[in-house]
Design a protein around this motif. Structure first.
Motif, PDB file in Angstrom:
ATOM      1  N   ARG A  21      23.243  40.751  37.810  1.00  0.00           N
ATOM      2  CA  ARG A  21      24.370  39.830  37.642  1.00  0.00           C
ATOM      3  C   ARG A  21      25.582  40.530  37.047  1.00  0.00           C
ATOM      4  O   ARG A  21      26.717  40.320  37.485  1.00  0.00           O
ATOM      5  N   ARG A  25      29.206  40.979  38.758  1.00  0.00           N
ATOM      6  CA  ARG A  25      30.375  40.440  38.066  1.00  0.00           C
ATOM      7  C   ARG A  25      31.472  41.509  37.962  1.00  0.00           C
ATOM      8  O   ARG A  25      32.639  41.247  38.258  1.00  0.00           O
ATOM      9  N   CYS A 182      24.908  34.158  41.926  1.00  0.00           N
ATOM     10  CA  CYS A 182      26.197  34.653  41.411  1.00  0.00           C
ATOM     11  C   CYS A 182      27.298  33.611  41.561  1.00  0.00           C
ATOM     12  O   CYS A 182      28.481  33.968  41.718  1.00  0.00           O
ATOM     13  N   GLU A 185      30.453  33.792  39.321  1.00  0.00           N
ATOM     14  CA  GLU A 185      31.373  34.883  39.638  1.00  0.00           C
ATOM     15  C   GLU A 185      32.135  34.632  40.945  1.00  0.00           C
ATOM     16  O   GLU A 185      33.278  35.073  41.099  1.00  0.00           O
TER      17      GLU A 185
END
Length: 202
Positions: A21, A25, A182, A185
């Motif tokens: 992650r 990001r 995700c 993001e």
């Protein structure tokens, strides 16, 4: 030899890595590229303000050509995928049922279709259904506002979460499992794309 940008790949096993992650990001937020639609709009604004030279016009012409090519490619891909899925899961339209009996021989199917339309066009006139005095249900104003209003973030999220995590929008490997993982993001860019589609239709 340069074969161009490499296609994106996301393997589900990566999602279990605690560093994944954070990696996504950092990479996602560091990207500063512009999509083709924004570049066209910027060039169009300059043209409206008479700040365009011949090079700029040629550049916009090329971008519009690329946009059309991309749209046609995506359309062809979706059509082919839909056809393949239909052939695997749907009816092949090679059989016909009439009065409880199935016909799958080509000549018999043709004869039944011909017989049906012959009866429709040359048979006795039938009384048609009239709907003059039928009161159809109408939606209330609040429902109409919801139907024509701007798509909300929650609606986009519900649509994403309703899709199977192993499904993908295209051949590049970015499946819905990756998008869900995700989401924080990516959601701003996804929702912006949805709103751009609402406004521009492309």
């Amino acid at each position: 030899m340069d074969w161009g940008p490499k296609p994106f790949r996301s393997l589900d096993v990566w999602h279990k890595d605690s560093r994944f992650r954070e990696f996504v990001r950092n990479k996602w937020l560091s990207y500063e590229g512009e999509d083709i639609h924004k570049r066209i709009h910027k060039l169009g604004a300059k043209d409206d303000e008479s700040e365009f030279d011949e090079v700029g016009r040629e550049k916009r012409k090329w971008l519009l050509s690329e946009q059309r090519r991309n749209n046609l490619t995506q359309k062809a891909l979706f059509q082919q995928k839909a056809r393949i899925k239909w052939l695997k899961q749907g009816d092949l339209n090679t059989k016909l049922r009439d009065k409880g009996q199935w016909y799958d021989e080509q000549g018999a199917v043709k004869d039944k279709v011909k017989e049906y339309f012959k009866d429709r066009f040359f048979g006795e006139a039938r009384q048609s259904v009239k709907l003059d005095n039928v009161g159809f249900n109408k939606i209330i104003e609040e429902d109409n506002v919801l139907l024509v209003g701007r798509i909300s973030e929650e609606e986009v999220k519900q649509a994403v979460w309703s899709c199977g995590s192993d499904k993908s929008l295209g051949p590049n490997g970015c499946n819905f499992g990756f998008i869900k993982l995700c989401w924080e993001e990516m959601k701003a860019d996804i929702i912006r794309a949805v709103h751009d589609f609402e406004e521009e239709g492309i």
